[in-house]
Motif scaffolding. Sequence first.
Motif, PDB file in Angstrom:
ATOM      1  N   GLY A 273      77.953 -23.231  31.991  1.00 59.31           N
ATOM      2  CA  GLY A 273      76.961 -23.315  33.058  1.00 59.31           C
ATOM      3  C   GLY A 273      76.930 -24.649  33.756  1.00 59.31           C
ATOM      4  N   VAL A 274      76.806 -24.576  35.085  1.00 62.59           N
ATOM      5  CA  VAL A 274      76.483 -25.767  35.868  1.00 62.59           C
ATOM      6  C   VAL A 274      74.959 -25.861  35.827  1.00 62.59           C
ATOM      7  CG1 VAL A 274      76.431 -26.713  38.216  1.00 62.59           C
ATOM      8  CG2 VAL A 274      78.513 -25.664  37.335  1.00 62.59           C
ATOM      9  N   LEU A 275      74.437 -27.065  35.692  1.00 64.26           N
ATOM     10  CA  LEU A 275      72.992 -27.255  35.562  1.00 64.26           C
ATOM     11  C   LEU A 275      72.494 -28.183  36.666  1.00 64.26           C
ATOM     12  CD1 LEU A 275      73.009 -28.141  31.741  1.00 64.26           C
ATOM     13  CD2 LEU A 275      72.674 -25.868  32.724  1.00 64.26           C
ATOM     14  N   TYR A 276      71.169 -28.224  36.846  1.00 67.41           N
ATOM     15  CA  TYR A 276      70.579 -29.205  37.768  1.00 67.41           C
ATOM     16  C   TYR A 276      69.166 -29.501  37.291  1.00 67.41           C
ATOM     17  CZ  TYR A 276      68.199 -25.129  39.762  1.00 67.41           C
ATOM     18  OH  TYR A 276      67.440 -24.009  39.915  1.00 67.41           O
ATOM     19  N   GLY A 277      68.591 -30.589  37.808  1.00 69.71           N
ATOM     20  CA  GLY A 277      67.206 -30.934  37.490  1.00 69.71           C
ATOM     21  C   GLY A 277      67.104 -31.748  36.208  1.00 69.71           C
ATOM     22  N   LEU A 278      65.875 -31.913  35.757  1.00 67.15           N
ATOM     23  CA  LEU A 278      65.628 -32.589  34.474  1.00 67.15           C
ATOM     24  C   LEU A 278      64.263 -32.114  33.973  1.00 67.15           C
ATOM     25  CD1 LEU A 278      66.823 -34.532  32.425  1.00 67.15           C
ATOM     26  CD2 LEU A 278      65.769 -36.430  33.648  1.00 67.15           C
ATOM     27  N   THR A 279      64.269 -30.934  33.358  1.00 71.90           N
ATOM     28  CA  THR A 279      63.008 -30.342  32.890  1.00 71.90           C
ATOM     29  C   THR A 279      62.617 -30.938  31.533  1.00 71.90           C
ATOM     30  OG1 THR A 279      64.183 -28.593  31.710  1.00 71.90           O
ATOM     31  CG2 THR A 279      63.598 -28.143  34.011  1.00 71.90           C
ATOM     32  N   GLU A 280      61.390 -30.676  31.114  1.00 74.20           N
ATOM     33  CA  GLU A 280      60.946 -31.136  29.784  1.00 74.20           C
ATOM     34  C   GLU A 280      61.844 -30.530  28.701  1.00 74.20           C
ATOM     35  OE1 GLU A 280      58.773 -33.547  29.080  1.00 74.20           O
ATOM     36  OE2 GLU A 280      58.720 -33.751  31.260  1.00 74.20           O
ATOM     37  N   GLN A 281      62.165 -29.253  28.880  1.00 78.37           N
ATOM     38  CA  GLN A 281      63.037 -28.553  27.913  1.00 78.37           C
ATOM     39  C   GLN A 281      64.402 -29.254  27.825  1.00 78.37           C
ATOM     40  OE1 GLN A 281      63.075 -25.403  25.935  1.00 78.37           O
ATOM     41  NE2 GLN A 281      65.008 -26.347  25.362  1.00 78.37           N
ATOM     42  N   GLN A 282      64.953 -29.616  28.987  1.00 82.07           N
ATOM     43  CA  GLN A 282      66.255 -30.298  28.996  1.00 82.07           C
ATOM     44  C   GLN A 282      66.157 -31.675  28.334  1.00 82.07           C
ATOM     45  OE1 GLN A 282      66.795 -29.872  33.220  1.00 82.07           O
ATOM     46  NE2 GLN A 282      68.278 -28.220  33.018  1.00 82.07           N
ATOM     47  N   LYS A 283      65.055 -32.373  28.605  1.00 85.88           N
ATOM     48  CA  LYS A 283      64.857 -33.683  27.966  1.00 85.88           C
ATOM     49  C   LYS A 283      64.780 -33.532  26.447  1.00 85.88           C
ATOM     50  CE  LYS A 283      62.232 -35.780  31.764  1.00 85.88           C
ATOM     51  NZ  LYS A 283      60.879 -36.205  32.161  1.00 85.88           N
ATOM     52  N   ASP A 284      64.069 -32.499  25.986  1.00 91.63           N
ATOM     53  CA  ASP A 284      63.946 -32.247  24.538  1.00 91.63           C
ATOM     54  C   ASP A 284      65.316 -31.992  23.915  1.00 91.63           C
ATOM     55  OD1 ASP A 284      61.243 -32.496  24.724  1.00 91.63           O
ATOM     56  OD2 ASP A 284      60.797 -30.347  24.596  1.00 91.63           O
ATOM     57  N   THR A 285      66.121 -31.183  24.613  1.00 88.46           N
ATOM     58  CA  THR A 285      67.457 -30.855  24.099  1.00 88.46           C
ATOM     59  C   THR A 285      68.308 -32.114  23.990  1.00 88.46           C
ATOM     60  OG1 THR A 285      67.336 -28.648  25.071  1.00 88.46           O
ATOM     61  CG2 THR A 285      69.525 -29.438  24.496  1.00 88.46           C
ATOM     62  N   ILE A 286      68.237 -32.959  25.021  1.00 85.40           N
ATOM     63  CA  ILE A 286      69.006 -34.216  25.006  1.00 85.40           C
ATOM     64  C   ILE A 286      68.553 -35.088  23.834  1.00 85.40           C
ATOM     65  CG2 ILE A 286      69.409 -36.400  26.244  1.00 85.40           C
ATOM     66  CD1 ILE A 286      69.338 -34.768  28.875  1.00 85.40           C
ATOM     67  N   ALA A 287      67.236 -35.200  23.649  1.00 84.81           N
ATOM     68  CA  ALA A 287      66.688 -36.031  22.562  1.00 84.81           C
ATOM     69  C   ALA A 287      67.125 -35.493  21.193  1.00 84.81           C
ATOM     70  CB  ALA A 287      65.170 -36.089  22.659  1.00 84.81           C
ATOM     71  N   LYS A 288      67.092 -34.170  21.049  1.00 87.12           N
ATOM     72  CA  LYS A 288      67.485 -33.508  19.797  1.00 87.12           C
ATOM     73  C   LYS A 288      68.962 -33.816  19.495  1.00 87.12           C
ATOM     74  CE  LYS A 288      65.841 -29.205  19.580  1.00 87.12           C
ATOM     75  NZ  LYS A 288      65.780 -27.728  19.744  1.00 87.12           N
ATOM     76  N   TYR A 289      69.773 -33.693  20.526  1.00 86.91           N
ATOM     77  CA  TYR A 289      71.218 -33.933  20.408  1.00 86.91           C
ATOM     78  C   TYR A 289      71.517 -35.386  20.032  1.00 86.91           C
ATOM     79  CZ  TYR A 289      75.863 -34.954  22.488  1.00 86.91           C
ATOM     80  OH  TYR A 289      77.136 -35.406  22.744  1.00 86.91           O
ATOM     81  N   LEU A 290      70.857 -36.334  20.694  1.00 89.19           N
ATOM     82  CA  LEU A 290      71.139 -37.744  20.422  1.00 89.19           C
ATOM     83  C   LEU A 290      70.682 -38.139  19.017  1.00 89.19           C
ATOM     84  CD1 LEU A 290      70.430 -39.287  23.942  1.00 89.19           C
ATOM     85  CD2 LEU A 290      72.630 -38.682  22.919  1.00 89.19           C
ATOM     86  N   LYS A 291      69.614 -37.504  18.543  1.00 90.68           N
ATOM     87  CA  LYS A 291      69.173 -37.748  17.164  1.00 90.68           C
ATOM     88  C   LYS A 291      70.243 -37.239  16.181  1.00 90.68           C
ATOM     89  CE  LYS A 291      65.823 -37.691  13.684  1.00 90.68           C
ATOM     90  NZ  LYS A 291      66.742 -38.213  12.661  1.00 90.68           N
ATOM     91  N   ILE A 292      70.785 -36.062  16.455  1.00 83.73           N
ATOM     92  CA  ILE A 292      71.847 -35.500  15.608  1.00 83.73           C
ATOM     93  C   ILE A 292      73.054 -36.443  15.591  1.00 83.73           C
ATOM     94  CG2 ILE A 292      73.591 -33.642  15.515  1.00 83.73           C
ATOM     95  CD1 ILE A 292      71.324 -31.677  16.363  1.00 83.73           C
ATOM     96  N   MET A 293      73.400 -36.983  16.770  1.00 85.36           N
ATOM     97  CA  MET A 293      74.556 -37.885  16.864  1.00 85.36           C
ATOM     98  C   MET A 293      74.285 -39.216  16.169  1.00 85.36           C
ATOM     99  SD  MET A 293      76.843 -36.026  18.112  1.00 85.36           S
ATOM    100  CE  MET A 293      78.269 -36.744  18.936  1.00 85.36           C
ATOM    101  N   LYS A 294      73.017 -39.613  16.115  1.00 86.64           N
ATOM    102  CA  LYS A 294      72.681 -40.843  15.374  1.00 86.64           C
ATOM    103  C   LYS A 294      72.820 -40.573  13.874  1.00 86.64           C
ATOM    104  CE  LYS A 294      69.602 -44.270  13.938  1.00 86.64           C
ATOM    105  NZ  LYS A 294      68.834 -44.127  12.715  1.00 86.64           N
ATOM    106  N   ASP A 295      72.300 -39.432  13.436  1.00 82.22           N
ATOM    107  CA  ASP A 295      72.415 -39.074  12.020  1.00 82.22           C
ATOM    108  C   ASP A 295      73.878 -38.940  11.595  1.00 82.22           C
ATOM    109  OD1 ASP A 295      69.666 -39.078  11.938  1.00 82.22           O
ATOM    110  OD2 ASP A 295      69.457 -36.895  12.050  1.00 82.22           O
TER     111      ASP A 295
END
Length: 310
Positions: A273-295
């Motif tokens: 998928g091509v995406l656009y915007g920056l919704t709260e849901q998208q921000k949450d997903t990014i935060a979740k992902y970066l936490k996983i990458m830190k772990d």
Amino acid sequence: GSKMFCPKCDSILIPKEKSNLRVGYLQLGWSATEIIHQEDLLNKRGWNVSYTPIPGSPPSLINAYSAGQFDVIDMATVLTAKMYEQGTPLKIVGVATSGISAIVVPKDSDINSLEDLKGKKIAAVVGGSTYQDVKAFLKIGYDIDIDKEATVIPATSPPELVNLLKTGQVDVMIGWEPMASQLVVTGDYKYLVKHQELWEKVCNCKDTFIHVVYIANPDFIKANPSIVSDINSAQKDAYEIWYNNRGLAVKDIQAVTQLKNEEIEFAMDQTQGVLYGLTEQQKDTIAKYLKIMKDAGVLTSEIWDKPEEA
């Protein structure tokens, strides 16, 4: 400049000067930025834009941005986090593409499961986000450590990745669109697994993975606050063209990537998928992902443990 007369108010209208905007993006970044560039969608929103597609892998674009050559770039989410850790001034202003990475093997390969990767030769762009993601996700989700249990052959660019697999120097390629589908479209290769599937296993969720984002320099944003909504509405237009005007999308992507039309069409079909915007849901997903990458040890800053702050 060109003056226009306003008959109603009996005065001369002086058009507003357009602000300069320098956009850099990866030539094979596959973020629909090619469409923004070719259709000049930011110029339509009042910017005087220069667009520069950067060939090769992400480090060249990262270095150019860090040296102050661009105001806005597209960048893989995890590499954006690494740039932040290194003190590069940036803010995420919008999302661009969902998971576009895949593990590809020859059609007649004896590799049929992720377990089968053990002991194999794997080509990857080691400095790129695709490799970081796939390596971390395999370790967390499947307890497979490809650095230890396989042989990783580093490639410096997308074409070299494809070449290593085509010439049989490796058994497996960890790549991203459009290179992955460039191989699969020939009928001689197959996908072993795609990004989204690995991500869902690791996050134990159905969130759409966010692979690529747009970032901008905070000083530039402060001086030109409208850039945030403009880049997102330009990306939304590019999204509309991608999904509703395929002929134009292919033409625009072809002009930048120089790939064959059938390769582009196939890669578009394979893109989650091509995406656009920056919704709260998208921000949450990014935060979740970066936490996983830190772990996983890919990122080091404490900030990724604090989603609100991040």
